[in-house]
Design an enzyme around this catalytic site. Structure first.
Site, PDB file in Angstrom:
ATOM      1  N   ASP A   1       0.337   3.177   5.254  1.00 25.52           N
ATOM      2  CA  ASP A   1      -0.001   3.712   6.578  1.00 25.52           C
ATOM      3  C   ASP A   1      -1.052   2.827   7.243  1.00 25.52           C
ATOM      4  O   ASP A   1      -1.414   3.041   8.402  1.00 25.52           O
ATOM      5  CB  ASP A   1      -0.431   5.183   6.515  1.00 25.52           C
TER       6      ASP A   1
ATOM      7  N   GLU B   1      -9.323   2.259  -4.734  1.00 27.90           N
ATOM      8  CA  GLU B   1      -9.807   1.443  -3.610  1.00 27.90           C
ATOM      9  C   GLU B   1     -11.315   1.529  -3.451  1.00 27.90           C
ATOM     10  O   GLU B   1     -11.887   2.625  -3.401  1.00 27.90           O
ATOM     11  CB  GLU B   1      -9.117   1.895  -2.310  1.00 27.90           C
TER      12      GLU B   1
ATOM     13  N   LYS C   1       3.212   7.426  -2.167  1.00 24.64           N
ATOM     14  CA  LYS C   1       1.782   7.360  -2.468  1.00 24.64           C
ATOM     15  C   LYS C   1       1.052   8.401  -1.641  1.00 24.64           C
ATOM     16  O   LYS C   1       1.293   8.516  -0.434  1.00 24.64           O
ATOM     17  CB  LYS C   1       1.221   5.959  -2.177  1.00 24.64           C
TER      18      LYS C   1
ATOM     19  N   ASP D   1       3.736   5.180   1.744  1.00 24.28           N
ATOM     20  CA  ASP D   1       2.701   6.192   1.947  1.00 24.28           C
ATOM     21  C   ASP D   1       3.276   7.441   2.599  1.00 24.28           C
ATOM     22  O   ASP D   1       4.123   7.340   3.498  1.00 24.28           O
ATOM     23  CB  ASP D   1       1.603   5.647   2.872  1.00 24.28           C
TER      24      ASP D   1
END
Length: 263
Positions: A45, A180, A112, A84
């Site tokens: 995204d 992340e 995801k 995503d």
């Protein structure tokens, strides 16, 4: 070429072979990445920012993701393709199933989703219905308004919470995890604690795999450049060579280096 499967990534983890993955949004780049040997791609995204020019990922819709998933799948028919589920597309487990069906029909192999233990029921429901799930912890960009910006996550006591979340997602059936913008030390703990492969972005070179937004790898991101990004195109001179260099540096552990990592 045989299709890349999650079991191949599982084997990489067991054999301690690092692997490189990248975001892709269209046919031409997907084909280039596949031709050069990148077998795992994400329709992220992040396209809200890199492709559509928004200042966050929040405006992206399921239809946007499906559109780009179809394009990438045409370019890379044998890659393991993650897509995503965008903001508010999985607020309930039922909604997650409906929207996962849309992106899986478009060509994704796996969806995801961002978030911790609150997603356990959603992950279970998706997995039971034959939708493979990749979790995403640490800096989860859909939560930018909660975090108050794009900041490092998992420092101090928050590290244990993140590790617990990771274990909960794995127990619920998640088969991959993206980590992340977390300290290297935490990324190492999580990667060692989980039996599923962990893909890092801004998490040091201690994870099983790495992912980069393609625009960061080619140095064409305007404005703020994340600390973990590296412009491989500047050194390599052309795109194919840049992809080769990215893969080689990930596989050898050279990238991400200390200068790309957080503590």
């Amino acid at each position: 070429m045989k299709p890349t499967t999650i079991s191949l990534l599982q084997k990489c983890k067991q054999e301690k072979k690092r692997f490189a993955t990248i975001t892709a949004y269209d046919y031409s780049f997907a084909k280039l990445f596949a031709d050069e040997g990148i077998n795992v791609m994400l329709v992220g995204d992040s396209l809200g920012m890199t492709i559509q020019g928004h200042d966050s990922t929040l405006p992206v819709t399921v239809e946007d993701i499906a559109y780009h998933t179809r394009a990438v799948r045409r370019g890379a028919p044998n890659c393991l393709l993650l897509s995503d589920l965008p903001f508010m597309a999985y607020a309930t487990p039922e909604q997650a199933c409906e929207n996962a069906a849309i992106v899986m029909r478009a060509g994704a192999n796996m969806v995801k989703i961002e978030g911790g233990a609150w997603l356990v029921d959603t992950v279970k429901m998706l997995t039971e219905r034959a939708v493979p799930v990749c979790g995403h912890l640490g800096l989860t960009p859909q939560s930018v308004n909660i975090f108050g910006g794009y900041k490092i996550q998992g420092r101090g006591d928050a590290g244990q919470v993140l590790l617990d979340d990771a274990l909960a997602l794995e127990a619920a059936g998640a088969q991959l995890l993206v980590l992340e913008c977390v300290p290297v030390e935490l990324a190492k703990r999580v990667t060692e604690a989980l039996s599923i492969p962990v893909i890092g972005i801004g998490a040091g070179n201690v994870t099983d795999g790495q992912i980069l937004v393609m625009h960061d790898a080619f140095g064409i991101t305007g404005g703020h450049i994340p600390k973990f990004a590296k412009n491989f195109l500047a050194e390599a001179g052309d795109m194919r060579a840049a992809v080769q260099q990215y893969m080689a540096e990930v596989e050898s552990g050279v990238y991400p280096g200390e200068e790309h990592s957080f503590h």
